[in-house]
Design an enzyme around this catalytic site. Structure first.
Site, mmCIF file in Angstrom:
data_model
loop_
_atom_site.group_PDB
_atom_site.id
_atom_site.type_symbol
_atom_site.label_atom_id
_atom_site.label_comp_id
_atom_site.label_asym_id
_atom_site.label_seq_id
_atom_site.Cartn_x
_atom_site.Cartn_y
_atom_site.Cartn_z
ATOM 1 C CG MET A 1 -1.006 -7.496 -6.933
ATOM 2 S SD MET A 1 -0.220 -6.500 -8.217
ATOM 3 C CE MET A 1 0.896 -7.725 -8.886
ATOM 4 N NE ARG A 2 -7.729 -12.064 -7.916
ATOM 5 C CZ ARG A 2 -7.343 -13.336 -8.074
ATOM 6 N NH1 ARG A 2 -6.153 -13.717 -7.655
ATOM 7 N NH2 ARG A 2 -8.136 -14.215 -8.643
ATOM 8 N N GLY B 1 0.792 -1.232 0.000
ATOM 9 C CA GLY B 1 0.000 0.000 0.000
ATOM 10 C C GLY B 1 0.816 1.269 0.000
ATOM 11 C CB SER B 2 4.275 2.209 -0.923
ATOM 12 O OG SER B 2 4.388 1.758 -2.243
ATOM 13 C CG ASN B 3 1.663 3.153 -5.696
ATOM 14 O OD1 ASN B 3 2.037 4.165 -6.276
ATOM 15 N ND2 ASN B 3 2.289 1.986 -5.813
ATOM 16 C CG ASN C 1 -3.628 -0.678 -13.092
ATOM 17 O OD1 ASN C 1 -3.552 -1.002 -11.902
ATOM 18 N ND2 ASN C 1 -2.929 -1.306 -14.044
ATOM 19 C CG HIS D 1 1.757 -2.218 -15.324
ATOM 20 N ND1 HIS D 1 1.376 -3.449 -14.817
ATOM 21 C CD2 HIS D 1 2.746 -2.470 -16.212
ATOM 22 C CE1 HIS D 1 2.101 -4.394 -15.376
ATOM 23 N NE2 HIS D 1 2.942 -3.827 -16.231
HETATM 24 C C1 GAR Z 1 3.269 -1.249 -7.461
HETATM 25 O O1 GAR Z 1 4.608 -1.235 -7.886
HETATM 26 C C2 GAR Z 1 2.326 -1.304 -8.628
HETATM 27 O O2 GAR Z 1 2.822 -0.688 -9.767
HETATM 28 C C3 GAR Z 1 2.203 -2.780 -8.834
HETATM 29 O O3 GAR Z 1 2.143 -3.320 -7.554
HETATM 30 C C4 GAR Z 1 2.950 -2.513 -6.695
HETATM 31 C C5 GAR Z 1 2.144 -2.234 -5.430
HETATM 32 O O4 GAR Z 1 2.958 -1.592 -4.487
HETATM 33 N N1 GAR Z 1 1.044 -3.105 -9.614
HETATM 34 C C6 GAR Z 1 1.014 -4.080 -10.485
HETATM 35 O O5 GAR Z 1 1.944 -4.796 -10.710
HETATM 36 C C7 GAR Z 1 -0.317 -4.224 -11.193
HETATM 37 N N2 GAR Z 1 -0.162 -5.004 -12.392
HETATM 38 P P1 GAR Z 1 2.323 -0.947 -3.194
HETATM 39 O O6 GAR Z 1 1.446 -2.010 -2.552
HETATM 40 O O7 GAR Z 1 3.494 -0.593 -2.326
HETATM 41 O O8 GAR Z 1 1.529 0.254 -3.614
#
Ligand code: GAR
Length: 237
Positions: free
Chosen positions: A136-137, A58-60, A153, A155
């Site tokens: 991730m679904r 969840g850093s984003n 989204n 990516h």
């Molecule tokens: C992020 O790097 C995002 O780009 C990726 O998951 C990570 C989640 O990080 N998303 C995907 O790969 C989607 N296809 P976070 O949990 O620290 O936000």
């Protein structure tokens, strides 16, 4: 369904029922947060309501909340939906006093079933924009058609290169010298919708998946909130 809501909830959106099912909204007074630190974020009335989907750390999610708290993104986090029990993102939502809900994909027979539950929850919380912040679904038309042009989204690659899972690993394996991240609108084809924003980073000879991903994530945390702000503004909120 496992619902966690803040002790000090945000006022409900005018269009949202004051009785959101099994959610106990509590009755304590609002707490003033320290600037830019987890706590209640008082968003302006009429801010677009975001539903955030996340699977992991969840850093984003954190970056989006920081941008809202700092006034860089005029929006309100209405609800976090996560699919992995114990995901750290749920702790972050708790700290920011954002309602969070576990919808474990293992509890649904197919992707559509999970997406129906997601759509019902998003509607229940009056969500107007959906942000997949490390979700991730693969999502189905059930979700996409419920929020047309309003699902964003992030990516970890420079799309259209390296779609799908393990994008950072794919980039390293391909030997690219520039990697990066993309924020895009979600369409039925995976990682294929209109690109809203991208950022590039160098790939160093010494990079591992972890070091490269960390460099990419610095940029993710910058462009995800910025792209949400831009998308919301372009559609008038
Ligand atoms: C992020 O790097 C995002 O780009 C990726 O998951 C990570 C989640 O990080 N998303 C995907 O790969 C989607 N296809 P976070 O949990 O620290 O936000």
């Amino acid at each position: 369904m496992n619902v966690s809501v803040p002790a000090d909830p945000q006022p409900l959106h005018p269009g949202l029922s004051s009785d959101p099912g099994n959610v106990d909204l509590g009755s304590a007074a609002l707490v003033s947060p320290l600037p830019h630190s987890p706590g209640v974020v008082n968003s302006p009335v009429n801010s677009p309501r975001l539903g955030i989907l996340a699977s992991g750390s969840g850093s984003n999610f954190e970056a989006v909340m920081q941008a809202i708290a700092q006034g860089q993104l005029q929006a309100e986090a209405a609800v976090l939906i996560y699919n992995q029990p114990g995901a750290k993102v749920a702790d972050r939502a708790h700290q920011w006093q954002v309602p969070s809900l576990l919808l474990n994909h293992r509890d649904y027979g197919d992707r559509e079933g999970l997406d129906r539950a997601i759509v019902a929850t998003l509607h229940q919380f009056g969500v107007q924009w959906v942000v997949m912040a490390g979700w991730m679904r693969i999502v189905t038309p059930v979700l996409i058609e419920a929020f047309p042009q309003r699902i964003i989204n992030i990516h970890p690659s420079l799309l259209p290169s390296f779609k799908g899972i393990r994008a950072v690993e794919q980039a390293l394996a391909a030997g690219v010298r520039i990697a990066g991240c993309t924020v895009h609108l979600v369409v039925a084809d995976v990682d294929s919708g209109p690109i809203l924003m991208q950022a590039a980073v160098p790939v160093l000879a010494t990079d591992t998946v972890d070091t490269l991903h960390a460099r990419i994530q610095v940029q993710e945390h910058r462009i995800l909130p910025a792209a949400i702000a831009q998308a919301v503004a372009s559609q008038g909120g």
